[in-house]
Design an enzyme around this catalytic site. Structure first.
Site, PDB file in Angstrom:
ATOM      1  N   ALA A 159       0.818  -1.208   0.000  1.00 40.49           N
ATOM      2  CA  ALA A 159       0.000   0.000   0.000  1.00 40.49           C
ATOM      3  C   ALA A 159       0.853   1.259   0.000  1.00 40.49           C
ATOM      4  O   ALA A 159       0.475   2.280  -0.572  1.00 40.49           O
ATOM      5  CB  ALA A 159      -0.941  -0.002   1.207  1.00 40.49           C
ATOM      6  N   PHE A 183      -5.138   5.471  -2.041  1.00 44.61           N
ATOM      7  CA  PHE A 183      -5.645   6.516  -1.166  1.00 44.61           C
ATOM      8  C   PHE A 183      -4.943   7.824  -1.538  1.00 44.61           C
ATOM      9  O   PHE A 183      -3.769   7.808  -1.939  1.00 44.61           O
ATOM     10  CB  PHE A 183      -5.362   6.130   0.289  1.00 44.61           C
ATOM     11  CG  PHE A 183      -6.001   7.014   1.301  1.00 44.61           C
ATOM     12  CD1 PHE A 183      -7.358   6.895   1.578  1.00 44.61           C
ATOM     13  CD2 PHE A 183      -5.277   7.977   1.977  1.00 44.61           C
ATOM     14  CE1 PHE A 183      -7.961   7.722   2.520  1.00 44.61           C
ATOM     15  CE2 PHE A 183      -5.866   8.808   2.916  1.00 44.61           C
ATOM     16  CZ  PHE A 183      -7.219   8.681   3.188  1.00 44.61           C
ATOM     17  N   THR A 185      -3.276  10.125  -0.308  1.00 43.49           N
ATOM     18  CA  THR A 185      -1.957  10.491   0.216  1.00 43.49           C
ATOM     19  C   THR A 185      -0.821   9.622  -0.303  1.00 43.49           C
ATOM     20  O   THR A 185       0.352   9.934  -0.069  1.00 43.49           O
ATOM     21  CB  THR A 185      -1.953  10.399   1.752  1.00 43.49           C
ATOM     22  OG1 THR A 185      -2.260   9.049   2.135  1.00 43.49           O
ATOM     23  CG2 THR A 185      -2.980  11.345   2.353  1.00 43.49           C
ATOM     24  N   LYS A 186      -1.150   8.539  -1.016  1.00 43.27           N
ATOM     25  CA  LYS A 186      -0.121   7.596  -1.445  1.00 43.27           C
ATOM     26  C   LYS A 186       0.729   8.173  -2.587  1.00 43.27           C
ATOM     27  O   LYS A 186       0.386   9.175  -3.209  1.00 43.27           O
ATOM     28  CB  LYS A 186      -0.766   6.286  -1.901  1.00 43.27           C
ATOM     29  CG  LYS A 186      -1.493   5.539  -0.785  1.00 43.27           C
ATOM     30  CD  LYS A 186      -0.547   5.128   0.333  1.00 43.27           C
ATOM     31  CE  LYS A 186      -1.147   4.102   1.281  1.00 43.27           C
ATOM     32  NZ  LYS A 186      -2.213   4.653   2.143  1.00 43.27           N
ATOM     33  N   ASN A 187       1.856   7.514  -2.868  1.00 42.39           N
ATOM     34  CA  ASN A 187       2.739   7.982  -3.945  1.00 42.39           C
ATOM     35  C   ASN A 187       2.004   8.089  -5.269  1.00 42.39           C
ATOM     36  O   ASN A 187       2.267   8.976  -6.071  1.00 42.39           O
ATOM     37  CB  ASN A 187       3.933   7.034  -4.088  1.00 42.39           C
ATOM     38  CG  ASN A 187       4.872   7.082  -2.896  1.00 42.39           C
ATOM     39  OD1 ASN A 187       4.442   7.326  -1.773  1.00 42.39           O
ATOM     40  ND2 ASN A 187       6.144   6.834  -3.129  1.00 42.39           N
TER      41      ASN A 187
END
Length: 371
Positions: A159, A183, A185-187
């Site tokens: 994740a 999500f 905020t992910k890379n």
């Protein structure tokens, strides 16, 4: 100066016209469920991960849940995982009625300690979930060796680690399945919840494809109890735009991490331990996480100076109230418990400026000089 933990506004401004055009195409097509954008994303991320199949699902949590079900995990089975991870990893296990078997982490990389795994394997063990925490992979050679010895499924929780590498291979190349979260905020982040499973196992891929559409195949024929867990076409369109920049953004995260490393050396802050990057791995720095003395006081001070920070994670999973019936006690997983008292993640995103980073480290230095 105010330094946010994450700021997506500059990224959005740069991609606004591309994203709006793609969204307009989706609206015009009126094809909103499992359409062409989902297919394109599935194919591109499978190829990126050197996997045969990509299956878009509603979230990273669902990716884990459906992977466990496809691997044959049932009520009463046991699944081995680290206690130092986001709740979704264990939640996916518990929702099936399976039993999370928590093990400790190795102290430098914060990932599951391979030496701890074999000690908790039993006849009921069906799977291991190595979590590639903060953007760096677990020690997959050791994990796969143990899994093969006992014929146990391996489900990678990537994740936080899309694009991370271990000995030249990407996350997604090791486990029976690999789970990604998109999500925001992910890379690689969507504009809402979204996730994907990648796999080189055709049988598992087919099972997950059926499970994500209420267990239906062909349509309206249900042989298994499935779920409504389809990757949204609108989110897939956004991700297809952003995916073109993933490698560039990961490279920039590595550059920002190197700057933090140099600044910590420059300021000679002995009370802080920077993240460990193992020589055989590519760390994509979803988070830049330090170990810090007086962590809680430091975080309070940084907030007062306009610097955001986060604690991932303050309470280990084995001590969460929801899992109290499993019988774990404080002291059972000492390395994990110590990490929960010391880790602090600093602002990290591709658009972070060196001026902002210097301000962050300067304030950390001021805190320790005055305490």
């Amino acid at each position: 100066m105010n330094v946010p933990m994450l700021d997506l506004t500059e990224q959005y401004d740069a991609l606004k016209s591309e994203i709006h055009n793609k969204l307009e195409e989706v609206m015009t097509s009126s094809q909103f469920i499992l359409g062409p954008n989902v297919k394109i994303l599935e194919q591109s991320l499978a190829a990126y991960s050197n996997a045969e199949d990509g299956i878009g699902v509603a979230s990273g949590s669902d990716a884990l849940h459906l992977s466990l079900l496809a691997a044959g995990v049932e009520e009463g089975d046991e699944v081995i995982l680290p206690a130092f991870t986001f709740f979704a990893t264990a939640g996916a296990v518990a929702r099936i009625g399976a039993v999370p078997k928590f093990v400790d982490i190795e102290p430098e990389g914060y990932n599951i300690d391979p030496d701890e795994i074999e000690e908790v394997i039993s006849v009921r063990t069906k799977a291991i979930i190595p979590v590639h925490l903060y953007g760096q992979t677990a020690d997959m050679d050791s994990i796969l060796k143990t899994a093969s010895k006992y014929n146990i499924a391996v489900i990678e929780d990537a994740a936080q680690a899309i694009g991370a590498e271990y000995k030249g291979k990407k996350s997604g190349e090791f486990g029976d399945t690999c789970c990604f979260s998109f999500f925001p905020t992910k890379n690689l982040g969507a504009y809402g919840d979204a996730g994907m499973v990648v796999t080189n196992n055709d049988d598992l891929a087919e099972k997950i494809k059926v499970l994500r559409v209420h267990g239906s195949k062909p349509k309206y024929h249900h042989h298994v109890l499935g779920y409504n867990s389809r990757l949204d076409e609108i989110q897939a369109a956004v991700l297809n735009v952003k995916n073109k920049y993933l490698e560039t953004w990961n490279d920039k995260r590595q550059e920002k991490a190197a700057i933090y490393d140099e600044l910590l050396k420059e300021y000679n802050i002995l009370e802080v331990i920077p993240p460990k990057v193992f020589g055989d791995r590519r760390h994509v720095f979803h988070q830049y996480t330090i170990r810090a003395e007086q962590r809680d006081d430091l975080q309070t001070y940084l907030k007062e100076q306009g610097v955001s920070s986060m604690i991932y994670y303050p309470i280990p999973l084995h001590l969460q109230p929801v899992f109290s019936d499993l019988g774990y006690e404080e002291g059972d997983l000492p390395v994990t418990e110590q990490a929960c008292k010391e880790v602090l993640s600093l602002p990290m995103f591709p658009e972070l400026t060196e001026e902002q980073q210097r301000y962050v480290i300067h304030q950390i230095s001021n805190f320790y000089k005055n305490n």
